[in-house]
Design an enzyme around this catalytic site. Structure first.
Site, short mmCIF file in Angstrom:
data_model
loop_
_atom_site.label_atom_id
_atom_site.label_comp_id
_atom_site.label_asym_id
_atom_site.label_seq_id
_atom_site.Cartn_x
_atom_site.Cartn_y
_atom_site.Cartn_z
N GLU A 441 0.82 -1.22 0.00
CA GLU A 441 0.00 0.00 0.00
C GLU A 441 0.85 1.27 0.00
O GLU A 441 0.50 2.29 0.59
CB GLU A 441 -0.96 0.02 1.20
CG GLU A 441 -1.86 -1.19 1.30
CD GLU A 441 -2.66 -1.46 0.04
OE1 GLU A 441 -2.91 -0.52 -0.72
OE2 GLU A 441 -3.01 -2.63 -0.19
N GLY A 442 1.99 1.19 -0.66
CA GLY A 442 2.94 2.30 -0.68
C GLY A 442 3.94 2.14 0.44
O GLY A 442 3.59 2.20 1.61
#
Length: 587
Positions: A441-442
């Site tokens: 998610e980054g």
């Protein structure tokens, strides 16, 4: 063995005593019917589900893992039955829009439930969390027809969702993706390409899987401005809403991972699969970020939840494990030795875990509060303020929760000594499961760049000033200087670092990248100090064990952890020179 009991008392303390959530909810139309009794019932039922259904299959799910055969994925034993119970009890749609069958509960409450699920069984948690994120994206950006088709079965848990961004050659730089979307004559699109690292891309828990896929139209502009978003179901949906024929997509394989082994991480192949545009053409990345921002807060809760279950297990072990004598003399003179909880270093580890976990839980509620305000506060100015704070705080929540979550699981493992390295005790699984949360998610480095670059430097610190004012308001309301002064000092360092960053960014292209991770840590520590000051204030006049423990942990945080702000402040102000001076060939 590992053990877990949902920390309901602490969750209620945060909601009721620290943030007065019932008063906030009563002031907004979309949450006006959420009462303290309803909240207590949801937390108690959620705790029963997590403790009795999900936690017992956590270790076995890790041992067994998911299996792939001929494109089909089988989840570990017990997952399918547990998911059926989870879905039939309405948990998938807990925060979903009531118009389409969701329960419409506020974010301040759903973050508490999500933490429980992550603590009890992180691998399992990822399946419904992806569905909730996909549902939010469709709710915000899809046409009415797509909402009517997909949201009710997603909220019911009959169908699930996935997020398909990453490709073999691109992760962070989505602008160079190769997946294509070619228009069909009927208004749909033919989606072709390969996506990797797709959580829940294929499994046996639901009747259908709804993929949200980023792809490029034939005439799309170059780079990230040419990305569109499409809904691509595993099985096509008939006019009556029933599941139809198989779409032209398949799972090519699943990854063999360090942790979260009960979660299927898939390679997904789209071979002209039929999909439908979500939102406007070439605006897909902005639409997907609705889901990404939800997922980033949720993945942050993975760190909080795993830190909590590790802490509970470590405390139980430290009270039971007999080893050496207390420094001040025997505590159990009739026994061969004293429990290791008497030793200062063991207490340091346990208190650090507790300070991170409970600080994170409060900060999650704080971010959830602003999400609730942004969604439905009657005052437009308050909604605008909330939107700015949510944008500013989301990367902090994702990165700081997960960094401290890994720290907490490692400390819990360390309390066990050699037994913490052995599989049967369960502590090493928490470390492995926590590690991914800093990556997906980054990555946390990207979160730090987002905070320092986009959310602070790009707007001249406008959103930071709103947050600074919020902290100053807390300081002004505090009645105990042992909590007010450390917070005051931390805010001064954070404000000075922010001013330095804004000035340096104007003349140094590397300034943001050089400072970003240290800046985020300074920001996170200060945010936790704000939470601990508020929690300490909420214990005033209460002298039972719970409130004494809360106040003692607040003092520990202020005295033993918050001084790290001095180091982070100095590192931010060191600039980029020493990082960039050496040419690449010297590495």
């Amino acid at each position: 063995m590992a053990e877990y009991k949902a920390p309901i008392q602490d969750m209620q303390f945060v909601l009721n005593d620290v943030f007065k959530a019932d008063q906030l909810w009563a002031s907004m139309p979309h949450t006006a019917e959420v009462t303290p009794d309803l909240v207590s019932a949801i937390l108690e039922e959620g705790a029963r589900l997590c403790e009795n259904e999900l936690f017992p299959i956590n270790r076995s799910g890790d041992e067994e893992g998911c299996t792939w055969k001929d494109g089909a994925v089988t989840t570990p034993t017990g997952f399918k039955d547990a998911y059926k119970t989870y879905a039939e009890s309405g948990w998938v749609g807990l925060g979903g829009d009531a118009e389409f069958g969701g329960q419409g509960m506020p974010k301040m409450l759903t973050v508490m439930f999500e933490e429980m699920v992550y603590a009890a069984n992180t691998s399992f948690a990822l399946y419904p969390v992806l569905s909730a994120g996909a549902s939010l994206c469709l709710l915000r950006h899809a046409s009415d027809e797509l909402k009517q088709t997909y949201l009710p079965p997603l909220y019911e848990g009959r169908w699930s969702g996935s997020m398909c961004l990453t490709e073999p050659h691109c992760g962070t730089d989505l602008g160079i993706m190769k997946t294509k979307a070619v228009p069909n004559d009927d208004g749909s699109y033919a989606i072709s390409g390969t996506k990797i690292f797709i959580t829940g891309g294929e499994h046996d828990l639901t009747d259908n899987i709804i993929h949200l896929v980023l792809a490029k139209l034939p005439d799309a502009p170059a780079g990230s401005k040419g990305i569109s978003l499409f809904v691509v179901p595993k099985f096509l949906v008939n006019d009556d809403g029933s599941v139809g024929e198989r779409n032209a997509l398949s799972c090519g394989s699943i990854e063999h991972k360090m942790g979260i082994k009960g979660s299927a991480t898939c390679v997904m192949n789209f071979d002209g699969a039929q999909g439908w545009l979500v939102g406007d053409a070439n605006k897909g990345l902005a639409a997907m970020f609705t889901m990404m921002n939800y997922e980033r807060l949720s993945i942050g809760l993975q760190g909080v939840g795993l830190g909590e279950v590790s802490y509970q297990s470590a405390v139980a072990y430290a009270k039971d494990r007999i080893q050496s004598r207390a420094p001040g003399g025997a505590v159990q003179p009739d026994a061969a030795a004293d429990p290791i909880i008497v030793h200062p270093d063991v207490r340091r580890m346990l208190l650090t875990q507790r300070a991170y976990n409970e600080g994170g839980r409060a900060f999650a509620a704080y971010v959830g509060m602003w999400l609730d305000i942004a969604k439905g506060h009657p005052d437009a100015a308050e909604r605008e303020k909330a939107e700015g704070l949510v944008a500013l705080l989301t990367p902090v929540a994702k990165a700081y929760f997960t960094d401290r979550g890994l720290d907490a699981t490692i400390l819990g493992q360390q309390v066990f000594g050699g037994h913490g390295y052995i599989r049967e005790w369960g502590m090493e699984q928490f470390v492995r499961d926590a590690r991914i949360a800093q990556i997906y998610e980054g990555t946390n480095g990207i979160q730090a760049l987002d905070l320092a670059g986009r959310k602070v430097a790009a707007n001249g610190g406008q959103w930071f000033e709103i947050f600074r004012t919020e902290i100053q308001t807390v300081i002004d309301e505090l009645t105990d200087e042992q909590f007010a002064q450390p917070l005051r000092d931390a805010l001064e360092k954070l404000s000075d670092a922010t001013a330095f960053l804004l000035d340096a960014a104007a003349g140094d292209a590397n300034a943001v990248g050089a400072a970003s991770c240290d800046y985020l840590n300074l920001f996170g520590l200060t945010a936790y100090a704000m939470m601990w000051a508020k929690m300490a204030q909420a214990t005033a006049g209460k002298d039972d064990d719970f409130h004494r423990a809360k106040r003692a942990t607040a003092s520990f945080f202020m005295q033993r952890l918050l001084p790290e702000t001095t180091a982070y402040h100095a590192k931010v102000k060191a600039g980029s020179e020493s990082l960039m001076a050496a040419p690449a060939e010297l590495f």
